[in-house]
Design a protein around this motif. Structure first.
Motif, PDB file in Angstrom:
ATOM      1  N   GLU A 137       4.603   6.977   2.356  1.00  0.00           N
ATOM      2  CA  GLU A 137       4.887   5.670   2.835  1.00  0.00           C
ATOM      3  C   GLU A 137       4.690   4.404   1.991  1.00  0.00           C
ATOM      4  O   GLU A 137       3.747   4.561   1.226  1.00  0.00           O
ATOM      5  N   PHE A 138       5.373   3.420   2.218  1.00  0.00           N
ATOM      6  CA  PHE A 138       5.089   2.139   1.657  1.00  0.00           C
ATOM      7  C   PHE A 138       4.923   1.076   2.521  1.00  0.00           C
ATOM      8  O   PHE A 138       5.863   0.912   3.237  1.00  0.00           O
ATOM      9  N   LEU A 139       3.640   0.670   2.705  1.00  0.00           N
ATOM     10  CA  LEU A 139       3.345  -0.449   3.623  1.00  0.00           C
ATOM     11  C   LEU A 139       3.446  -1.919   3.138  1.00  0.00           C
ATOM     12  O   LEU A 139       2.494  -1.959   2.102  1.00  0.00           O
ATOM     13  N   ALA A 156       0.743  -1.321   0.109  1.00  0.00           N
ATOM     14  CA  ALA A 156      -0.113   0.039   0.090  1.00  0.00           C
ATOM     15  C   ALA A 156       0.786   1.269   0.020  1.00  0.00           C
ATOM     16  O   ALA A 156       1.760   1.272   0.896  1.00  0.00           O
ATOM     17  N   GLU A 157       0.644   2.273  -0.688  1.00  0.00           N
ATOM     18  CA  GLU A 157       1.340   3.494  -0.924  1.00  0.00           C
ATOM     19  C   GLU A 157       0.328   4.294  -0.304  1.00  0.00           C
ATOM     20  O   GLU A 157      -0.833   4.576  -0.687  1.00  0.00           O
ATOM     21  N   VAL A 158       0.865   4.989   0.512  1.00  0.00           N
ATOM     22  CA  VAL A 158       0.020   6.090   1.471  1.00  0.00           C
ATOM     23  C   VAL A 158       0.623   7.425   1.912  1.00  0.00           C
ATOM     24  O   VAL A 158       1.945   7.403   1.519  1.00  0.00           O
ATOM     25  N   ARG A 159       0.005   8.322   1.901  1.00  0.00           N
ATOM     26  CA  ARG A 159       0.396   9.713   2.306  1.00  0.00           C
ATOM     27  C   ARG A 159       0.008  10.131   3.593  1.00  0.00           C
ATOM     28  O   ARG A 159      -1.407   9.960   3.816  1.00  0.00           O
ATOM     29  N   VAL A 160       0.726  10.402   4.581  1.00  0.00           N
ATOM     30  CA  VAL A 160       0.149  10.903   5.816  1.00  0.00           C
ATOM     31  C   VAL A 160       0.584  12.303   6.335  1.00  0.00           C
ATOM     32  O   VAL A 160       1.886  12.516   6.303  1.00  0.00           O
ATOM     33  N   LYS A 161      -0.524  13.228   6.540  1.00  0.00           N
ATOM     34  CA  LYS A 161       0.249  14.637   6.824  1.00  0.00           C
ATOM     35  C   LYS A 161      -0.294  14.535   8.205  1.00  0.00           C
ATOM     36  O   LYS A 161      -1.258  14.546   8.605  1.00  0.00           O
ATOM     37  N   ASN A 163       5.987  -4.497   7.091  1.00  0.00           N
ATOM     38  CA  ASN A 163       7.138  -3.470   6.974  1.00  0.00           C
ATOM     39  C   ASN A 163       6.606  -2.166   6.616  1.00  0.00           C
ATOM     40  O   ASN A 163       5.665  -2.205   5.934  1.00  0.00           O
ATOM     41  N   LYS A 164       7.456  -1.134   7.033  1.00  0.00           N
ATOM     42  CA  LYS A 164       6.981   0.068   6.974  1.00  0.00           C
ATOM     43  C   LYS A 164       8.002   1.024   6.518  1.00  0.00           C
ATOM     44  O   LYS A 164       8.933   1.011   7.314  1.00  0.00           O
ATOM     45  N   MET A 165       8.111   1.561   5.283  1.00  0.00           N
ATOM     46  CA  MET A 165       9.196   2.466   4.762  1.00  0.00           C
ATOM     47  C   MET A 165       8.583   3.868   4.610  1.00  0.00           C
ATOM     48  O   MET A 165       7.301   3.961   4.053  1.00  0.00           O
ATOM     49  N   ILE A 166       9.209   4.695   4.997  1.00  0.00           N
ATOM     50  CA  ILE A 166       8.562   6.247   5.170  1.00  0.00           C
ATOM     51  C   ILE A 166       9.748   7.219   4.650  1.00  0.00           C
ATOM     52  O   ILE A 166      10.921   6.889   4.991  1.00  0.00           O
ATOM     53  N   SER A 167       9.260   8.182   4.211  1.00  0.00           N
ATOM     54  CA  SER A 167      10.296   9.400   3.682  1.00  0.00           C
ATOM     55  C   SER A 167       9.274  10.701   4.117  1.00  0.00           C
ATOM     56  O   SER A 167       8.243  10.570   3.725  1.00  0.00           O
ATOM     57  N   ASP A 168       9.993  11.444   4.574  1.00  0.00           N
ATOM     58  CA  ASP A 168       9.399  12.781   4.925  1.00  0.00           C
ATOM     59  C   ASP A 168       9.733  13.666   3.676  1.00  0.00           C
ATOM     60  O   ASP A 168      10.697  14.039   3.360  1.00  0.00           O
ATOM     61  N   VAL A 169       8.569  14.066   2.988  1.00  0.00           N
ATOM     62  CA  VAL A 169       8.707  14.884   1.585  1.00  0.00           C
ATOM     63  C   VAL A 169       8.375  16.091   1.839  1.00  0.00           C
ATOM     64  O   VAL A 169       7.847  16.689   0.833  1.00  0.00           O
ATOM     65  N   ASN A 170       8.579  16.747   3.062  1.00  0.00           N
ATOM     66  CA  ASN A 170       8.016  18.234   3.307  1.00  0.00           C
ATOM     67  C   ASN A 170       8.833  19.111   2.637  1.00  0.00           C
ATOM     68  O   ASN A 170       8.894  20.333   3.015  1.00  0.00           O
TER      69      ASN A 170
END
Length: 126
Positions: free
Chosen positions: A103-105, A90-95, A118-125
């Protein structure tokens, strides 16, 4: 074929009702229902490497001010879900707070239930 068509909807519902809700409210019990024991979390926050075990992550959620209590905007959005047999991404965006996380879950269907493994996150701010 019907089962395959239902799986993305099932995952999306779990993301909305457990994952996003759990993050927003700081509800560790809700998050524990969607994460598999032993899940690892990796990525970057403000350009710095991010690596946590599930226990470290849940402890952080439990001991921080929740986005709900902070009064700052929160939005969880499902961008894409791909399912192949018993695995999915799942590709998600969390603000939340002052961050936007992409995120890629990774999910695995275990005992009939879709769980994040597994959870992969990147701060894209910015």
């Amino acid at each position: 074929m019907e089962m395959l068509q239902k799986d993305p909807t099932t995952i999306s519902n779990a993301l909305e009702n457990l994952y996003f809700k759990g993050i927003y409210e700081g509800d560790v019990d809700a998050l524990s229902q969607i994460f598999n024991t032993g899940t690892l979390l990796f990525g970057d926050v403000k350009g710095d490497p991010y690596a946590k075990t599930l226990d470290q992550y849940l402890d952080g959620v439990k001991n921080r001010q929740s986005p709900k209590d902070s009064g700052k905007p929160f939005k969880g959005e499902v961008l894409n879900i791909k399912v192949v047999n018993s695995i999915a991404i799942a590709e998600v965006r969390v603000k939340m707070y002052d961050f936007i996380y992409h995120e890629f879950l990774s999910f695995h269907k275990l005992n009939g239930k879709w769980l994040i493994v597994n959870k992969m996150i990147s701060d894209v701010n910015g």
